[in-house]
Enzyme design. Sequence first.
Site, mmCIF file in Angstrom:
data_model
loop_
_atom_site.group_PDB
_atom_site.id
_atom_site.type_symbol
_atom_site.label_atom_id
_atom_site.label_comp_id
_atom_site.label_asym_id
_atom_site.label_seq_id
_atom_site.Cartn_x
_atom_site.Cartn_y
_atom_site.Cartn_z
ATOM 1 N N GLU A 239 0.247 -1.205 -7.217
ATOM 2 C CA GLU A 239 1.802 -1.942 -7.336
ATOM 3 C C GLU A 239 1.515 -3.360 -6.563
ATOM 4 O O GLU A 239 2.237 -4.229 -6.478
ATOM 5 C CB GLU A 239 2.862 -1.394 -7.396
ATOM 6 C CG GLU A 239 3.395 -1.042 -5.982
ATOM 7 C CD GLU A 239 2.724 0.002 -5.400
ATOM 8 O OE1 GLU A 239 1.503 0.433 -5.722
ATOM 9 O OE2 GLU A 239 3.142 0.502 -4.243
ATOM 10 N N HIS B 249 -2.628 1.832 -3.883
ATOM 11 C CA HIS B 249 -1.258 1.337 -4.215
ATOM 12 C C HIS B 249 -1.531 0.204 -5.607
ATOM 13 O O HIS B 249 -1.822 -0.899 -5.253
ATOM 14 C CB HIS B 249 -0.697 0.705 -3.290
ATOM 15 C CG HIS B 249 0.212 1.425 -2.293
ATOM 16 N ND1 HIS B 249 1.194 1.882 -2.352
ATOM 17 C CD2 HIS B 249 -0.413 2.417 -1.293
ATOM 18 C CE1 HIS B 249 1.577 2.683 -1.455
ATOM 19 N NE2 HIS B 249 0.505 3.116 -0.922
ATOM 20 N N GLY C 237 4.814 6.088 -0.167
ATOM 21 C CA GLY C 237 5.954 6.200 0.626
ATOM 22 C C GLY C 237 5.617 7.333 1.640
ATOM 23 O O GLY C 237 4.228 7.457 2.064
ATOM 24 N N GLU C 238 6.321 8.324 1.877
ATOM 25 C CA GLU C 238 6.150 9.434 2.795
ATOM 26 C C GLU C 238 6.528 10.759 1.938
ATOM 27 O O GLU C 238 7.663 10.902 1.595
ATOM 28 C CB GLU C 238 7.118 9.302 4.207
ATOM 29 C CG GLU C 238 6.697 10.227 5.134
ATOM 30 C CD GLU C 238 5.193 10.080 5.435
ATOM 31 O OE1 GLU C 238 4.822 9.297 5.753
ATOM 32 O OE2 GLU C 238 4.575 11.258 5.498
ATOM 33 N N SER C 239 5.374 11.258 1.555
ATOM 34 C CA SER C 239 5.506 12.416 0.701
ATOM 35 C C SER C 239 6.603 13.600 1.136
ATOM 36 O O SER C 239 7.199 13.979 0.317
ATOM 37 C CB SER C 239 4.232 12.947 0.225
ATOM 38 O OG SER C 239 3.503 13.551 1.404
ATOM 39 N N CYS D 56 -0.457 7.433 -4.423
ATOM 40 C CA CYS D 56 -0.478 7.547 -3.103
ATOM 41 C C CYS D 56 0.485 8.822 -2.749
ATOM 42 O O CYS D 56 -0.064 9.881 -3.024
ATOM 43 C CB CYS D 56 -0.036 6.470 -2.168
ATOM 44 S SG CYS D 56 -0.853 6.532 -0.362
ATOM 45 N N ILE E 165 -3.375 2.368 1.710
ATOM 46 C CA ILE E 165 -2.756 2.495 3.060
ATOM 47 C C ILE E 165 -2.408 4.003 3.506
ATOM 48 O O ILE E 165 -1.874 4.809 2.466
ATOM 49 C CB ILE E 165 -1.237 1.919 2.827
ATOM 50 C CG1 ILE E 165 -1.448 0.541 2.253
ATOM 51 C CG2 ILE E 165 -0.288 1.893 3.843
ATOM 52 C CD1 ILE E 165 0.006 -0.228 1.810
ATOM 53 N N ARG E 166 -2.677 4.484 4.533
ATOM 54 C CA ARG E 166 -2.578 5.844 5.005
ATOM 55 C C ARG E 166 -2.988 6.707 3.553
ATOM 56 O O ARG E 166 -2.098 7.762 3.293
ATOM 57 C CB ARG E 166 -1.381 6.208 5.424
ATOM 58 C CG ARG E 166 -0.935 5.487 6.915
ATOM 59 C CD ARG E 166 0.193 6.021 7.374
ATOM 60 N NE ARG E 166 1.291 5.409 6.842
ATOM 61 C CZ ARG E 166 2.352 6.269 6.145
ATOM 62 N NH1 ARG E 166 2.303 7.563 6.390
ATOM 63 N NH2 ARG E 166 3.282 5.954 5.338
ATOM 64 N N ARG F 70 -4.092 14.513 3.237
ATOM 65 C CA ARG F 70 -3.317 13.324 3.556
ATOM 66 C C ARG F 70 -3.760 12.567 4.583
ATOM 67 O O ARG F 70 -4.445 13.041 5.598
ATOM 68 C CB ARG F 70 -1.893 13.838 3.980
ATOM 69 C CG ARG F 70 -0.982 14.323 2.889
ATOM 70 C CD ARG F 70 0.250 14.954 3.417
ATOM 71 N NE ARG F 70 1.273 14.217 3.988
ATOM 72 C CZ ARG F 70 1.988 14.265 4.724
ATOM 73 N NH1 ARG F 70 2.226 15.370 5.355
ATOM 74 N NH2 ARG F 70 2.754 13.220 5.342
HETATM 75 N N1 GLN Z 1 0.136 9.371 4.141
HETATM 76 C C1 GLN Z 1 1.450 9.219 3.477
HETATM 77 C C2 GLN Z 1 1.966 10.635 2.967
HETATM 78 O O1 GLN Z 1 1.438 11.469 3.432
HETATM 79 C C3 GLN Z 1 1.305 8.558 1.968
HETATM 80 C C4 GLN Z 1 0.984 6.855 2.265
HETATM 81 C C5 GLN Z 1 1.240 6.302 1.114
HETATM 82 O O2 GLN Z 1 1.973 6.387 0.342
HETATM 83 N N2 GLN Z 1 0.951 5.020 1.234
HETATM 84 O O3 GLN Z 1 2.976 10.996 2.293
#
Ligand code: GLN
Length: 193
Positions: free
Chosen positions: A175, A173, A47-49, A79, A137-138, A106
């Site tokens: 999942e 990921h 998600g977004e840390s 992630c 993903i990112r 990140r």
């Molecule tokens: N780039 C996101 C972060 O810095 C992490 C991306 C992800 O969990 N898919 O939190």
Amino acid sequence: MKQIGVLSLQGGFQRHIDILTRLGASPIGVRHSEELEQCSSLIIPGGESTTIAMIMKRRGLHNQISRRIREGMPVFGTCAGMILLSRHIDGRSEHSFAALDASILRNAYGSQVHSFEAEIDIQDEDMSIPNFPAVFIRAPKIEELGPEVTVLAEFNSAPVLVRQGKVLASSFHPELTDDGRIHEYFMRMTEEK
Ligand code: GLN
């Protein structure tokens, strides 16, 4: 008390819950401290840390999870989850649980549009998971690891699945495909003494 918790504040928690349920577990979505108390292990999803850290702090969950990890609770960060477990995040440590002796960057694999899937081979002393479809993903990149961290899988010579004692972390990921082998591995980890 053998329940696996899935931190369900933001991000990709539902797919973890679905996959664990399919594997026969009865996961608990953790939103508040009372739910964490019912859990003996925890998955921290992607998600977004920074957002996940902010909500955890607001609800007192950051200190509580930190303490449980120090007491030996098995934890799996994927992630953003891996980011939060790592000691150094982009050279800083303010959101970190400092449970994984790693320095990470990140978004080092590019932005959302640069998401990709790659097959990786996973190897531990007594287990092997060939051809796992890993979705990035990112994704964060591990730049440095301490001597107590074992690398279970690499992609392009960078570690992407690592373990330090009861702490498991992936930059991808697991999942997001129907392949439950890494979740099964984590479930076995939660049974180990
Ligand atoms: N780039 C996101 C972060 O810095 C992490 C991306 C992800 O969990 N898919 O939190």
